[in-house]
Design a protein around this motif. Structure first.
Motif: not given
Length: 734
Positions: A194-209
């Motif tokens: 409930l106190r979490a936030e993603i530090q990096d842009p989501m397109h990084y996830m799309s590339m590594l997915f």
């Protein structure tokens, strides 16, 4: 000529089925009471223990009595509970609630896996005694979780970075907003998700997915090759994936919420009395549209939204339909000069009754596609449901009798004197809804139970001025994100752990058109199937899944049914009380012999597979041909003065007159060749929703599957040792 006429007749039949048969319902009308009594016993028509039946056997030791009482609370059909009572048939949701209750009341942590293995109350007592030393030792070693400012590497898909479907609750009593805000602040401090936030842009996830999905398939081959250079390459790729994977950071509550929710203490709570256009919420239609738009637009990671709908119901209302016209009044019931509720009165028919909300024990589920606001048990014995569509428009659903096949009437009523002052009837009746919404990348559907348990325990303590933190069991072991990070690292490092993540990716996917169908299990049928499942020690959700396995095997005429289930993956001692994305895909295979398999044998085999976790992480290469199964039970337990609602009471609006939904002329894109969603609508109604790829399975297959499902349910109730594979009756035309 005869052949051509037969083909034309079949085409007409299939076209009629396509546009008019999108839903099928299973009731209890097709089973005679005598046959059910012979098969299930004299108590075939009831599950819960009667008032005269004690919940707990007499003459037990105090500690044993407490445990027996906890089991009786979660599984009333097992009453009276004694040390020899078997709870093998308790479903996963009730097991999680039982584990939470044991931690809260006894201060000892027993995992869901240990509960399943115990089987009886006496074995559970042994597990509780053994768990006491483990919990105290862990508490001394770990202490309270320290996650402030830490970054974690956890797995989720890019599509899961969006709000989940909201959990909606209703209260007919005033909500103490200040106490709720303080409770939410303590809840956010307690759970890192409930106190979490993603530090990096989501397109990084799309590339590594997709890179991670490919690595999950070929990484183990490098280690197995035995070559030094291959092992070195494996370590290099693992290091690169871990270092570049997007991080999730746990901040303080003030860092996450203070800017959006400036009221102290900073907590994710929003209260709405009007919509985005500034129009007051005075009816259900406007409220439902506004709530859907609101929860879809929340910011990560979490928000609780309270909607106050001011309903002016006290008045005289008139309705006119083709079959007649009439008037009725809604007035206040006064006892000793104080209002104790609203009453419906129809002077012409001499019917009257109180207006009851979903939290009442006398509440009855409204007909499908009629999200009612109140239920009225009329003096004549007939049920009536009311829905305030607009401020001056009430929709009514009246049923002649109490049977499933009783005739239903739908009418629209308006105020008999709309020119009267808006304040007619005094103060409005305020109905309060609360929507709890989380981002899917930080939670799954199984998070409702721990979240609701903690939130409403804190809320009740804050209202009473008690120590709120003392109302909750202590968090034991590492934070949830640390466990999830460990699972992801085990996967990337190719460690063969049972909890490793199934890296799915988007490279391998199914492409094709498909169609859908729904099977509804009505309350009477659910009660009978629950009785049959309990008799054979089967959880009800596993029994429904087993009926699907039998039906698919019979329709496909195959001996092996393989499917991928979205499993909770919360077998650790403290994981049932955590909030996080623990659910993952697991591959299951069930053998259904063409000559020997029986319905009960197949269900017991499936239960053994699920109980002992005899499954494998999802194989991404099989995704284009995988059958996906998702089981979504609802926790309908009433907490504080809030009642959890199914989607049928707040989603879709009043479409009762329109009848069942019809398929479109053209097919939509299918997600998989075959998808099953086993979804609980409310406390006593279940759906099985099927999506089928048309290339692999034509509509005739689905008709065959539907008949097989109906016969499998019959067999479970009346002849459980019937063969799964047997010819269909000749008078059925698929």
């Amino acid at each position: 000529a005869g052949r051509a006429e037969e083909q034309q007749e079949y085409r007409n039949f299939e076209r009629s089925w396509w546009f008019s048969q999108m839903e099928e319902f299973f009731g209890a009308d097709q089973w005679s009471n005598r046959a059910l009594e012979e098969a299930l016993g004299a108590e075939a028509n009831g599950l819960a223990c009667s008032a005269a039946t004690a919940a707990v056997a007499q003459g037990l030791a105090p500690e044993v009595s407490v445990v027996c009482a906890l089991v009786a609370e979660q599984a009333p059909h097992l009453c009276p509970v004694s040390t020899s009572t078997s709870f093998a048939g308790i479903d996963s949701l009730r097991l999680a609630r039982l584990a939470y209750a044991i931690r809260t009341r006894l201060g000892r942590s027993v995992s869901a896996a240990r509960l399943r293995a115990a089987g009886t109350v006496s074995a559970l007592m042994v597990a509780i005694e053994e768990a006491e030393a483990d919990v105290s030792a862990k508490s001394k070693q770990c202490g309270p979780p320290t996650d402030m400012g830490r970054e974690y590497t956890i797995w989720f898909t890019p599509g899961q970075h969006s709000p989940m479907g909201s959990w909606v609750l209703r209260s007919d009593e005033p909500i103490d907003v200040a106490a709720m805000r303080r409770a939410l602040a303590k809840l956010a401090d307690r759970h890192c998700a409930l106190r979490a936030e993603i530090q990096d842009p989501m397109h990084y996830m799309s590339m590594l997915f997709d890179a991670a999905a490919l690595w999950g398939l070929c990484g183990a081959c490098l280690e197995a090759s035995g070559l030094a250079v291959a092992r070195l390459l494996k370590r290099l790729i693992c290091w690169a994936l871990v270092r570049t994977w997007p991080r999730v950071r746990c901040g303080t509550r003030e860092q996450i919420y203070a800017a959006r929710f400036p009221d102290a203490p900073a907590a994710p709570l929003a209260v709405y009395t009007s919509d985005a256009d500034g129009q007051p919420l005075r009816a259900q239609a406007r409220f439902e549209r506004f709530m859907k738009a609101t929860v879809r637009g929340i910011k990560p990671p979490f928000q609780v939204s309270i909607f106050e709908v001011s309903c002016r119901l006290v008045d005289v209302w008139a309705w006119a339909e083709q079959y007649g016209r009439g008037r009725f009044a809604i007035t206040r019931a006064l006892v000793g000069g104080s209002c104790v509720g609203l009453v419906y009165v129809d002077a012409k028919s001499r019917e009257w009754g109180p207006l009851l909300g979903p939290g009442s024990k006398r509440w009855r589920t409204p007909p499908y596609r009629f999200p009612a606001l109140f239920f009225v048990p009329l003096s004549s014995g007939n049920p009536l449901w009311l829905r305030l569509e607009r401020a001056d428009e009430i929709h009514l659903c009246y049923k002649e009798g109490d049977q499933r096949t009783s005739r239903e009437h739908h009418a629209v009523a308006y105020r008999a004197a709309p020119q009267r002052d808006a304040e007619t009837g005094g103060a409005p009746t305020v109905v309060r809804y609360m929507a709890i919404t989380m981002y899917h990348c930080f939670a799954d559907g199984n998070c409702y139970m721990p979240l609701a348990q903690d939130l409403f325990a804190l809320y009740d303590a804050e209202r009473k001025g008690e120590d709120a933190t003392a109302a909750l069991p202590p968090l034991v072991g590492p934070p949830a994100f640390e466990l999830l990070e460990r699972r992801f690292l085990d996967t990337v490092l190719c460690r063969p752990t049972p909890t490793r993540v199934s890296l799915r990716g988007s490279i391998f996917r199914y492409v094709g058109l498909g169609y859908g169908h729904s099977f509804g299990f009505e309350p009477a049928a659910v009660a009978l199937l629950e009785r049959a499942a309990a008799r054979y020690g089967l959880p009800f959700d596993v029994a429904l899944l087993g009926l699907l396995v039998c039906s698919q095997a019979r329709a496909d005429r195959c001996e092996r049914v393989q499917f991928t289930v979205y499993a909770p993956m919360r077998d650790g001692a403290a994981e049932a009380t955590m909030i996080g994305l623990f659910s993952d895909w697991r591959d299951v295979c069930v053998g259904v012999d063409l000559e020997l398999a029986t319905v009960l044998g197949t269900l017991l085999q499936l239960f053994h597979t699920v109980q002992h976790r005899e499954w494998l992480p999802f194989n991404a290469l099989r995704k284009p041909e995988a059958t996906i199964v998702n089981v979504q039970p609802l926790d309908m337990e009433r907490r504080s003065h809030f009642q959890h609602l199914g989607e049928n009471l707040w989603w879709g609006g009043d479409t009762f007159r329109e009848g069942p939904a019809a398929r479109a002329e053209r097919m939509d894109w299918a997600r998989q060749p075959l998808t099953f969603n086993i979804e609980q609508q409310d406390a006593s109604f279940w759906w099985i929703m099927v999506d089928v790829g048309n290339t692999e399975r034509q509509p005739s297959w689905l008709r065959c599957f539907g008949e097989a499902l109906a016969q499998a349910a019959d067999d479970l109730l009346l002849q459980p040792l019937a063969k799964v594979h047997r010819p269909f009756p000749e008078n059925i035309w698929f």
